[in-house]
Design a protein around this motif. Sequence first.
Motif, PDB file in Angstrom:
ATOM      1  N   SER A   7      44.178  50.537  47.111  1.00 28.13           N
ATOM      2  CA  SER A   7      44.159  49.307  46.307  1.00 28.13           C
ATOM      3  C   SER A   7      45.520  48.628  46.393  1.00 28.13           C
ATOM      4  O   SER A   7      46.526  49.283  46.670  1.00 28.13           O
ATOM      5  N   TYR A   8      45.498  47.313  46.206  1.00 31.68           N
ATOM      6  CA  TYR A   8      46.734  46.534  46.375  1.00 31.68           C
ATOM      7  C   TYR A   8      46.660  45.281  45.527  1.00 31.68           C
ATOM      8  O   TYR A   8      45.573  44.796  45.175  1.00 31.68           O
ATOM      9  N   GLU A   9      47.843  44.752  45.214  1.00 29.97           N
ATOM     10  CA  GLU A   9      47.925  43.497  44.460  1.00 29.97           C
ATOM     11  C   GLU A   9      47.241  42.404  45.288  1.00 29.97           C
ATOM     12  O   GLU A   9      47.476  42.316  46.498  1.00 29.97           O
ATOM     13  N   PRO A  10      46.426  41.563  44.629  1.00 24.22           N
ATOM     14  CA  PRO A  10      45.679  40.547  45.394  1.00 24.22           C
ATOM     15  C   PRO A  10      46.587  39.622  46.222  1.00 24.22           C
ATOM     16  O   PRO A  10      46.175  39.137  47.270  1.00 24.22           O
ATOM     17  N   GLU A  11      47.833  39.396  45.796  1.00 28.65           N
ATOM     18  CA  GLU A  11      48.708  38.483  46.554  1.00 28.65           C
ATOM     19  C   GLU A  11      49.516  39.204  47.650  1.00 28.65           C
ATOM     20  O   GLU A  11      50.365  38.589  48.290  1.00 28.65           O
ATOM     21  N   ASN A  12      49.247  40.485  47.872  1.00 27.76           N
ATOM     22  CA  ASN A  12      50.006  41.243  48.876  1.00 27.76           C
ATOM     23  C   ASN A  12      49.358  41.070  50.259  1.00 27.76           C
ATOM     24  O   ASN A  12      48.625  41.924  50.754  1.00 27.76           O
TER      25      ASN A  12
END
Length: 153
Positions: free
Chosen positions: A118-123
């Motif tokens: 999972s990752y920050e949407p803006e990454n």
Amino acid sequence: MAEIRPVTKENWQDLIDLKVRDDQKNFVASNLYSIAQSQFGDEFEGHWDLFAYGIYEGDTPVGFLMYGFNFAHPEQQAYIQRLMVDEKFQGKGYGRFGMEKMLEIFRAEERVKEVSISYEPENDAARKLYASLGFVETGRMIEDEAEAVLKLK
Ligand SMILES: CC(C)(COP(=O)(O)OP(=O)(O)OC[C@H]1O[C@@H](n2cnc3c(N)ncnc32)[C@H](O)[C@@H]1OP(=O)(O)O)[C@@H](O)C(=O)NCCC(=O)NCCS
């Protein structure tokens, strides 16, 4: 030549010195936090044993990664919990190398059918890297991060 090496009593202090750029700090926990966390495992839909490694170029530490196994999980039995490359060494292929090494470990483990991340949407850098390796977004958010999965078997 690049390689990954487990975190040990000899190298953990070198690895906590690795840092991402200031504008990337909310994308990833510090290596100090991750190494502390790795001692105890993680609880999310069951217990995950955590495995922490440094990414090295020769004897120079350039990055850090950590994954978890929960072989009892019904869907994803491996979880990529952390990946970072020090700001001085980004854009040289070490992040992709770390991902490939983790996928190699997962493919060799019969009990891993699917992997999640999972990752920050803006990454955008992270999303592109994972998508290029076959990860597909599920649409589910986990603690404000976008989940993506890769089916191995
Ligand atoms: C994400 C990260 C680990 C990538 O590591 P890296 O060593 O810089 O990346 P690589 O050189 O291996 O590049 C791999 C891919 O990432 C993507 N990428 C890397 N830097 C990028 C950038 N500045 N912009 C867009 N995409 C980028 C590209 O898709 C690239 O593919 P390529 O191999 O076809 O060029 C690194 O940027 C980082 O540590 N970022 C901060 C922490 C973080 O976000 N971790 C992930 C948390 S989920």
